[in-house]
Design a protein around this motif. Structure first.
Motif: not given
Ligand code: ZN
Length: 219
Positions: A16-17, A21-22, A49-51, A122-123
């Motif tokens: 979802d998040s 972000l996209l 998340a970082a990747a 927020t998702g």
């Protein structure tokens, strides 16, 4: 100075998040992704998340909220509490972390205001809220008012997924050109398995059902 062409996304590295972000990347010039370390069992979640943030060239910040996991132990933070395989008949699932979205959004708001940003994405989704009270629209609207009063600022909490289900969330990711990214790189599984996941936890079941429904009508 208000930066209306910038947004902050609350970002866990899940389906979802990542879709949010996209969506934010398409709608804003600059996007900040913020993730929260609340002592989740699976450090893999923050690594994912970082990747993803790196791949999408989004500035990524991880905030330390480990106290939350200590105050509200649950199956996502404690290895001695097994994740429910199915949703319980009554009450919220044992993966609920009390206050989580309120705390995340509050920290995200402080972060945003420091940068002159008003839009926070927020998702959360009421459609698939699975018993999480802080995913409901009424909560988001209420918190938006509270944050504005707390900081005397015009925050705008944006929830692109509020009224759509998982199937439509897959469609949205696809339309944004991120179907493969979401399918392979995100982590939604409560047991910490990336991509299609363990297949057995409630989160995997929900995700897979949506995916199968979407694939039936995808060209
Ligand atoms: Zn799973």
């Amino acid at each position: 100075m208000r930066n209306k062409d910038q947004a902050v996304v609350v970002f866990s590295g899940g389906q979802d998040s990542t879709t949010c972000l996209l969506w934010a990347k398409k709608n804003y010039k600059k996007v900040y992704a913020v993730s929260f370390d609340y002592g989740q069992r699976h450090a893999a979640e923050l690594e994912c998340a970082a990747a993803i943030a790196k791949k999408l060239e989004v500035e990524h910040t991880v905030m330390d909220t480990k106290l939350l996991g200590q105050l509200a132990p649950n199956s996502l933070t404690r290895s001695d509490i097994a994740v429910d395989t199915d949703a319980p008949e009554e009450g919220p699932p044992n993966s609920v972390v009390d206050g989580r979205n309120m705390i995340f959004l509050t920290f995200a708001a402080v972060f945003a205001k420091q940068r002159g940003v008003t839009d926070i994405i927020t998702g959360v989704s009421q459609t698939d809220f699975s018993g999480y009270p802080d995913c409901r629209d009424v909560f988001i609207k209420s918190l938006n008012v509270t944050l504005n009063l707390a900081m005397e600022y015009d925050f705008n909490l944006i929830t692109p997924l509020m009224w759509i289900d998982k199937e439509a969330t897959w469609e949205m990711a696809d339309e944004l050109g991120g179907f493969d990214l979401v399918r392979n790189e995100t982590l939604t599984c409560y047991n910490g398995v990336k991509g299609d996941g363990c297949g057995n936890c409630p989160s995997c079941k929900l995700r897979r059902r949506g995916l199968e429904d979407y694939l039936k009508r995808r060209n």
